[in-house]
Design an enzyme around this catalytic site. Structure first.
Site, mmCIF file in Angstrom:
data_model
loop_
_atom_site.group_PDB
_atom_site.id
_atom_site.type_symbol
_atom_site.label_atom_id
_atom_site.label_comp_id
_atom_site.label_asym_id
_atom_site.label_seq_id
_atom_site.Cartn_x
_atom_site.Cartn_y
_atom_site.Cartn_z
ATOM 1 N N LEU A 154 40.560 46.094 -61.037
ATOM 2 C CA LEU A 154 39.525 45.059 -60.856
ATOM 3 C C LEU A 154 40.095 43.842 -60.142
ATOM 4 C CD1 LEU A 154 37.499 45.230 -64.192
ATOM 5 C CD2 LEU A 154 37.010 46.329 -62.001
ATOM 6 N N ASP B 249 46.742 49.226 -63.505
ATOM 7 C CA ASP B 249 47.346 49.163 -62.177
ATOM 8 C C ASP B 249 47.905 50.530 -61.794
ATOM 9 O OD1 ASP B 249 49.064 48.533 -59.980
ATOM 10 O OD2 ASP B 249 49.191 46.476 -60.716
ATOM 11 N N GLU C 49 44.447 48.139 -51.262
ATOM 12 C CA GLU C 49 44.000 46.933 -50.572
ATOM 13 C C GLU C 49 43.442 47.448 -49.249
ATOM 14 O OE1 GLU C 49 43.840 43.784 -51.399
ATOM 15 O OE2 GLU C 49 44.749 44.028 -53.365
ATOM 16 N N THR D 231 42.602 56.657 -43.990
ATOM 17 C CA THR D 231 41.759 56.057 -42.956
ATOM 18 C C THR D 231 42.131 56.564 -41.570
ATOM 19 O OG1 THR D 231 41.386 53.948 -41.832
ATOM 20 C CG2 THR D 231 43.390 54.120 -43.081
ATOM 21 N N ASP D 232 41.180 56.489 -40.657
ATOM 22 C CA ASP D 232 41.481 56.834 -39.259
ATOM 23 C C ASP D 232 42.356 55.777 -38.590
ATOM 24 O OD1 ASP D 232 39.569 54.800 -39.071
ATOM 25 O OD2 ASP D 232 38.231 55.882 -37.705
ATOM 26 N N GLU D 233 42.489 54.612 -39.256
ATOM 27 C CA GLU D 233 43.241 53.519 -38.620
ATOM 28 C C GLU D 233 44.726 53.844 -38.494
ATOM 29 O OE1 GLU D 233 42.044 49.568 -39.748
ATOM 30 O OE2 GLU D 233 40.089 50.271 -40.426
ATOM 31 N N TYR E 141 47.683 46.670 -42.801
ATOM 32 C CA TYR E 141 46.858 47.613 -43.588
ATOM 33 C C TYR E 141 47.105 49.047 -43.142
ATOM 34 C CZ TYR E 141 42.728 50.437 -44.732
ATOM 35 O OH TYR E 141 41.892 51.455 -45.143
ATOM 36 N N LYS F 13 48.826 52.273 -45.106
ATOM 37 C CA LYS F 13 48.135 53.547 -45.350
ATOM 38 C C LYS F 13 48.932 54.697 -44.705
ATOM 39 C CE LYS F 13 44.699 54.186 -47.184
ATOM 40 N NZ LYS F 13 44.318 54.377 -48.620
ATOM 41 N N ARG G 266 33.707 51.148 -33.465
ATOM 42 C CA ARG G 266 34.031 51.887 -34.678
ATOM 43 C C ARG G 266 33.060 53.065 -34.789
ATOM 44 N NH1 ARG G 266 37.741 49.177 -33.839
ATOM 45 N NH2 ARG G 266 38.819 47.669 -35.177
HETATM 46 P P1 NAD Z 1 37.721 48.489 -51.799
HETATM 47 O O1 NAD Z 1 38.634 47.395 -51.372
HETATM 48 O O2 NAD Z 1 36.251 48.244 -51.840
HETATM 49 O O3 NAD Z 1 38.122 48.964 -53.276
HETATM 50 C C1 NAD Z 1 39.449 49.125 -53.676
HETATM 51 C C2 NAD Z 1 39.460 49.291 -55.197
HETATM 52 O O4 NAD Z 1 40.823 49.492 -55.608
HETATM 53 C C3 NAD Z 1 38.951 48.054 -55.951
HETATM 54 O O5 NAD Z 1 38.079 48.440 -56.991
HETATM 55 C C4 NAD Z 1 40.216 47.430 -56.525
HETATM 56 O O6 NAD Z 1 39.994 46.740 -57.746
HETATM 57 C C5 NAD Z 1 41.088 48.660 -56.729
HETATM 58 N N1 NAD Z 1 42.518 48.349 -56.734
HETATM 59 C C6 NAD Z 1 43.190 47.554 -55.844
HETATM 60 N N2 NAD Z 1 44.495 47.476 -56.206
HETATM 61 C C7 NAD Z 1 44.640 48.251 -57.327
HETATM 62 C C8 NAD Z 1 45.752 48.573 -58.152
HETATM 63 N N3 NAD Z 1 46.981 48.087 -57.914
HETATM 64 N N4 NAD Z 1 45.547 49.399 -59.197
HETATM 65 C C9 NAD Z 1 44.297 49.895 -59.457
HETATM 66 N N5 NAD Z 1 43.220 49.602 -58.719
HETATM 67 C C10 NAD Z 1 43.392 48.789 -57.667
HETATM 68 O O7 NAD Z 1 38.078 49.716 -50.875
HETATM 69 P P2 NAD Z 1 37.122 50.855 -50.289
HETATM 70 O O8 NAD Z 1 36.493 50.369 -49.061
HETATM 71 O O9 NAD Z 1 36.309 51.392 -51.406
HETATM 72 O O10 NAD Z 1 38.220 51.946 -49.862
HETATM 73 C C11 NAD Z 1 38.660 52.939 -50.789
HETATM 74 C C12 NAD Z 1 39.725 53.786 -50.111
HETATM 75 O O11 NAD Z 1 39.173 54.397 -48.949
HETATM 76 C C13 NAD Z 1 40.941 53.000 -49.643
HETATM 77 O O12 NAD Z 1 42.092 53.764 -49.908
HETATM 78 C C14 NAD Z 1 40.729 52.827 -48.150
HETATM 79 O O13 NAD Z 1 41.960 52.740 -47.467
HETATM 80 C C15 NAD Z 1 39.990 54.105 -47.821
HETATM 81 N N6 NAD Z 1 39.078 54.026 -46.659
HETATM 82 C C16 NAD Z 1 38.127 53.055 -46.603
HETATM 83 C C17 NAD Z 1 37.246 53.017 -45.519
HETATM 84 C C18 NAD Z 1 36.147 51.982 -45.428
HETATM 85 O O14 NAD Z 1 35.461 51.918 -44.404
HETATM 86 N N7 NAD Z 1 35.919 51.168 -46.452
HETATM 87 C C19 NAD Z 1 37.360 53.971 -44.507
HETATM 88 C C20 NAD Z 1 38.352 54.959 -44.609
HETATM 89 C C21 NAD Z 1 39.196 54.977 -45.700
HETATM 90 P P1 TYD Z 2 35.987 45.583 -40.606
HETATM 91 O O1 TYD Z 2 34.677 45.765 -41.302
HETATM 92 O O2 TYD Z 2 36.929 44.535 -41.106
HETATM 93 O O3 TYD Z 2 36.669 47.013 -40.580
HETATM 94 P P2 TYD Z 2 38.012 47.512 -39.768
HETATM 95 O O4 TYD Z 2 38.722 46.335 -39.236
HETATM 96 O O5 TYD Z 2 38.780 48.190 -40.839
HETATM 97 O O6 TYD Z 2 37.515 48.433 -38.712
HETATM 98 O O7 TYD Z 2 35.695 45.270 -39.075
HETATM 99 C C1 TYD Z 2 34.934 46.159 -38.283
HETATM 100 C C2 TYD Z 2 34.932 45.604 -36.865
HETATM 101 O O8 TYD Z 2 34.215 44.370 -36.858
HETATM 102 C C3 TYD Z 2 36.321 45.286 -36.350
HETATM 103 O O9 TYD Z 2 36.361 45.584 -34.958
HETATM 104 C C4 TYD Z 2 36.450 43.782 -36.547
HETATM 105 C C5 TYD Z 2 35.034 43.289 -36.390
HETATM 106 N N1 TYD Z 2 34.653 42.098 -37.185
HETATM 107 C C6 TYD Z 2 34.050 40.998 -36.552
HETATM 108 O O10 TYD Z 2 33.842 40.978 -35.337
HETATM 109 N N2 TYD Z 2 33.705 39.919 -37.324
HETATM 110 C C7 TYD Z 2 33.929 39.886 -38.668
HETATM 111 O O11 TYD Z 2 33.605 38.864 -39.321
HETATM 112 C C8 TYD Z 2 34.523 41.032 -39.299
HETATM 113 C C9 TYD Z 2 34.790 41.047 -40.769
HETATM 114 C C10 TYD Z 2 34.867 42.112 -38.504
#
Ligand code: NAD
Ligand code: TYD
Length: 389
Positions: free
Chosen positions: A55, A81, A106, A154-156, A179, A183, A243
Site C-alpha cells: 500500500l 513488502d 514502482e 513491460t514493453d519499455e 524504471y 524492470k 504508445r
Molecule cells: P501500480 O503502480 O498501479 O501498482 C503497484 C502496486 O504495487 C501498488 O499497489 C503498490 O502498493 C504495490 N507495491 C509497490 N511496492 C511494493 C512493495 N515493496 N511490496 C509490496 N507491494 C508493493 O502499477 P500497475 O500500473 O498496476 O503495474 C503493475 C505491474 O504491471 C508493474 O510490474 C508494471 O511494471 C507492469 N506494467 C504496467 C503497465 C501499465 O501500463 N500500467 C504496462 C505494462 C506492465
Molecule cells: P505515462 O502514462 O507516464 O506512461 P509511460 O511513460 O510508461 O509510457 O505516459 C504516457 C505518454 O504520455 C508518455 O509518452 C509521456 C506522456 N505524458 C505527457 O505528455 N504528459 C503527462 O502529464 C504524462 C503523465 C505523460
C-alpha cells in the site's frame, strides 16, 4: 523492513483448502493488480487469492470494498513488502500456492527520473526476494509441474522504436529510464532462475494499459481528471510520442491465458494493436468529456493544453507484435480503443470518491512538484534527483 513476526497488518479472511488454484498476487491493490483480482474473482469461482501489497501511494486498500461476501472468502489481504523474505516464507507455508503473479512494482517513469533508488529496491530487490521464496516453496513441494511464477513486465524494457517496426519476444533489451532499467534487471533475474534452477517462470511484456483504478499520475487518468477540473493539460515535448494502448481487462485475460496455458521459460508480448500519438489521445479525451459535460465555445477543453519541456530520455514509440500469444495461447484483445476509452472516462466521472481517496497529501505534493513549475524541473541545470527516495 519489518519481519513477518512483527507484521501486525495481516488480515486473515478465509483459507479454503478446497479451491482448485491458490494464487499469490503481489501488488494486487494497484491499478492492474486490482483489475486482475476483481476479474479472477468473477470468472474463476474456485480460485483462492492472497493479495500481498505494501500500500504505497499507488495502492488503495478500498479497491475491493464492493465485492460480494462470497468473493471476500476467496480473497485474503496481507499488507507487506515483497522484500520481506520471512513474510513471504510464512505466506507460502500457510497457503501452498500453485502460482505467483508478481505485479508489485514502482511503475511511473517520471517518478523513476526523480527518485531511481525506490525502483532498484522494489523492482529488482523485490523481484529477487519473491523469486527466492518461490523457488524454495517449489523445491519443498517436490517441484510440481503445474507450479508457475508469472512475472508481469513491460514493453519499455525494449527501448524506443523509430517510425517502423514492432517489439517481438526476440527484440534485444535496451531500456532508457530508471524504471525500464529496473524492470529489465528483474526480467533477467527471472530468466536466470528458469535457466539455472528450472523454476517454471514465465514473463509477460505488456504495452501501456488504461482503464478503471489507474492512479492519476499516468497520462490517461491525469488528463481525464484535469479536463473535468478544468486544470491545464501538460503534454511533453511535441506530443507526438506513440504508445500502443491496451484496455486493462484485455491484459487480465492475457495473464489468465498465460497462467493456464503458457510454457515455462517463455516470454509473451501483449499489446493492444492500438497505436496513438499522445496529442491525439488528449484531443480525444477533451472532445469526449466536453460532450459528456455539455461544454462548448470558450469552455472547450483543448484550450487547456500546454506543451511543456520534454521528459528526459523520452522513448519515442512503443508498438508490440503480439503474434506469439495470439498463435500459441489463443489470446487477442477484445476491446476497441474507442469503446474502452469511453468506459474509462465514465468510470472516472462516476467514481470521484475513489479519485479523492487516492489523492492523499502525498499525491497532491507530487502533482504540485511535477506540474506546479514543470519548466523548471527539467531546466538546463538538470533534474532534481533524490537518490534517497
Ligand atoms: P501500480 O503502480 O498501479 O501498482 C503497484 C502496486 O504495487 C501498488 O499497489 C503498490 O502498493 C504495490 N507495491 C509497490 N511496492 C511494493 C512493495 N515493496 N511490496 C509490496 N507491494 C508493493 O502499477 P500497475 O500500473 O498496476 O503495474 C503493475 C505491474 O504491471 C508493474 O510490474 C508494471 O511494471 C507492469 N506494467 C504496467 C503497465 C501499465 O501500463 N500500467 C504496462 C505494462 C506492465
Ligand atoms: P505515462 O502514462 O507516464 O506512461 P509511460 O511513460 O510508461 O509510457 O505516459 C504516457 C505518454 O504520455 C508518455 O509518452 C509521456 C506522456 N505524458 C505527457 O505528455 N504528459 C503527462 O502529464 C504524462 C503523465 C505523460
Amino acid at each position: 523492513m519489518g519481519s513477518s513476526k512483527k507484521n501486525k497488518d495481516i488480515h486473515f479472511i478465509c483459507l479454503d483448502e478446497l479451491m482448485r488454484k491458490k494464487i499469490l498476487v503481489t501488488g494486487g491493490s494497484g491499478f492492474i493488480g486490482t483489475n486482475f483480482i476483481r476479474h479472477v474473482l468473477n470468472v474463476q469461482p474456485d480460485w483462492y487469492l492472497v493479495n500481498l501489497d505494501l500500500l504505497t501511494y499507488a495502492g488503495n486498500p478500498h479497491n475491493f470494498h464492493d465485492i460480494t461476501p462470497e468473493m471476500k472468502k476467496r480473497l485474503r489481504f496481507v499488507r507487506g513488502d515483497v522484500r520481506d523474505a520471512a513474510l513471504l516464507a510464512q505466506l507460502f507455508s500457510e497457503a501452498n500456492f500453485d502460482c505467483v503473479v508478481h505485479f508489485a512494482a514502482e511503475s511511473h517513469v517520471d517518478r523513476s527520473i526523480l527518485g531511481p533508488k525506490a525502483f532498484l529496491e522494489t523492482n529488482v530487490h523485490g523481484t529477487f526476494t519473491v523469486l527466492g521464496e518461490s523457488l524454495a516453496h517449489w523445491e519443498n513441494k517436490g517441484r510440481p509441474e503445474e507450479f508457475r511464477f508469472l512475472h508481469i513486465s513491460t514493453d519499455e524494457v525494449y527501448g524506443s522504436l523509430g517510425p517502423q517496426g514492432y517489439f517481438t519476444e526476440e527484440t534485444p533489451y535496451n531500456p532508457s529510464s530508471p524504471y525500464s532499467a529496473s524492470k529489465a534487471a528483474s526480467d533477467h533475474f527471472v530468466k536466470a532462475y528458469f535457466h539455472t534452477y528450472n523454476l517454471p517462470a514465465i514473463i509477460t511484456n505488456c504495452s501501456n494499459n488504461y482503464g478503471p483504478f489507474q492512479f492519476p499520475e499516468k497520462l490517461i487518468p491525469l488528463m481525464i481528471l484535469n479536463i473535468i477540473e478544468r486544470d491545464r493539460l501538460p503534454v511533453y515535448g511535441d506530443g507526438k510520442n506513440i504508445r500502443d494502448w491496451l484496455y486493462v481487462i484485455d491484459h487480465c485475460e492475457a495473464v489468465l491465458k498465460v497462467i493456464e496455458r503458457g510454457t515455462p521459460g517463455n516470454t509473451y508480448n501483449i499489446g493492444g494493436n492500438s497505436e496513438r500519438e499522445n496529442i491525439d489521445i488528449v484531443h480525444l479525451l477533451c472532445d469526449h468529456i466536453d460532450k459528456r459535460l455539455g461544454r462548448s465555445g470558450k469552455e472547450t477543453s483543448r484550450q487547456l493544453i500546454q506543451f511543456v519541456s520534454d521528459r528526459p530520455g523520452h522513448d519515442r514509440r512503443y508498438a508490440i507484435d503480439s503474434t506469439k500469444i495470439q498463435r500459441e495461447l489463443g489470446w487477442s484483445p477484445r476491446f476497441r480503443f474507442e469503446e474502452a476509452i469511453e468506459i474509462t472516462i465514465d468510470w472516472y466521472l462516476e467514481n470521484m470518491d475513489w479519485v479523492n481517496s487516492v489523492r492523499s497529501g502525498e499525491c497532491r505534493k507530487w502533482i504540485e512538484e511535477n506540474y506546479g513549475d514543470r519548466g523548471k524541473k527539467y531546466s538546463s541545470i538538470g533534474i532534481k534527483r533524490n537518490n534517497s527516495m
